[in-house]
Design a protein around this motif. Sequence first.
Motif, short mmCIF file in Angstrom:
data_model
loop_
_atom_site.label_atom_id
_atom_site.label_comp_id
_atom_site.label_asym_id
_atom_site.label_seq_id
_atom_site.Cartn_x
_atom_site.Cartn_y
_atom_site.Cartn_z
N ALA A 1 0.82 -1.20 0.00
CA ALA A 1 0.00 0.00 0.00
C ALA A 1 0.86 1.25 0.00
CB ALA A 1 -0.93 0.00 1.22
N VAL A 2 1.97 1.22 0.75
CA VAL A 2 2.87 2.38 0.81
C VAL A 2 3.64 2.54 -0.48
CG1 VAL A 2 4.90 3.32 1.96
CG2 VAL A 2 3.05 2.32 3.31
N ARG A 3 4.20 1.45 -0.97
CA ARG A 3 5.07 1.54 -2.15
C ARG A 3 4.31 1.78 -3.44
NH1 ARG A 3 9.65 -3.23 -1.24
NH2 ARG A 3 10.68 -2.25 0.55
N LEU A 4 3.15 1.17 -3.58
CA LEU A 4 2.40 1.23 -4.83
C LEU A 4 1.20 2.16 -4.76
CD1 LEU A 4 2.41 -2.60 -5.69
CD2 LEU A 4 4.06 -0.84 -6.38
N GLY A 5 0.97 2.73 -3.59
CA GLY A 5 -0.17 3.63 -3.46
C GLY A 5 -1.51 2.95 -3.59
N ARG A 6 -1.60 1.71 -3.17
CA ARG A 6 -2.84 0.95 -3.32
C ARG A 6 -3.86 1.37 -2.27
NH1 ARG A 6 -0.72 -5.25 -4.54
NH2 ARG A 6 0.05 -4.83 -6.65
N ASP A 7 -5.09 1.49 -2.72
CA ASP A 7 -6.17 1.81 -1.80
C ASP A 7 -6.58 0.55 -1.03
OD1 ASP A 7 -6.29 4.44 -2.68
OD2 ASP A 7 -7.74 3.98 -4.26
#
Length: 260
Positions: A231-237
């Motif tokens: 979530a942090v690295r890829l900006g996943r919701d």
Amino acid sequence: MTATLVRTDLDEYRVAMAELPERVAAAAGRAGAVVVVDGTGAWWRHAEAASRDGAAAVVVARPGGAPAEALGVLEARTGAVPIILERPQLRHDAVAAAADALPAPRRLSACTIECHAASDALSQALRDAIGWARVLAGRPLRLRVGTFADGSGLALLETDAQAVVSAVVATQPGAPGLGRLRITALAETVVEVDDDGGDLVMATTDASGRRTLPRRFERPERVALRRAIEAVRLGRDVDDLAELRHDAVLAGQILGRSRS
């Protein structure tokens, strides 16, 4: 690859970090780190505090009962900070595998829930059982009718696609600490989920026969930590809070409680 900073005081998550040495590093403070908070007590306040302190993401280890309004406030105040919930009877990897077993478009006709747990664990076990039904139905549920008295109850839920979910729930003093769950989803492919206190078995049945899905050997703490890193690295919701609120509200309605 730059390691993601993780701040935790929980031994289970320190073990998970040791299993991911190339992906994580211990953080001295909360700012910019994935912060793991204990899910006992008023965990939603600790999660909000970690967010205010600049956490890149927050992992809640085995979140206990929380008022539905507190979950809504937490979701609003944490904003873009991902909140990952480690729900041991609703593992994200297992849920994804079971959902993938159903063909698209998902046409669930019915689902049954059986939930047995000690009285102090019943609401959380039912909450996670409802989560399984929600995932397998592919849409939110609503309570049509329910009754609970003297430690046992029945409920009928439905979706806007007219799929019906029936639930049997009862206290069982000898049940494992997390409780026992059995969920059966009836569609073109039948999905069966059996969870005996964290010992999870999933199976599917279709025109080609019945097969048992591979067991999940990765510990839930590591699964949750990996999700936070992604979530942090890829900006996943992530929708964990909204999903928990959905499941908790229904569990509370069935059990006649304001806290689930």
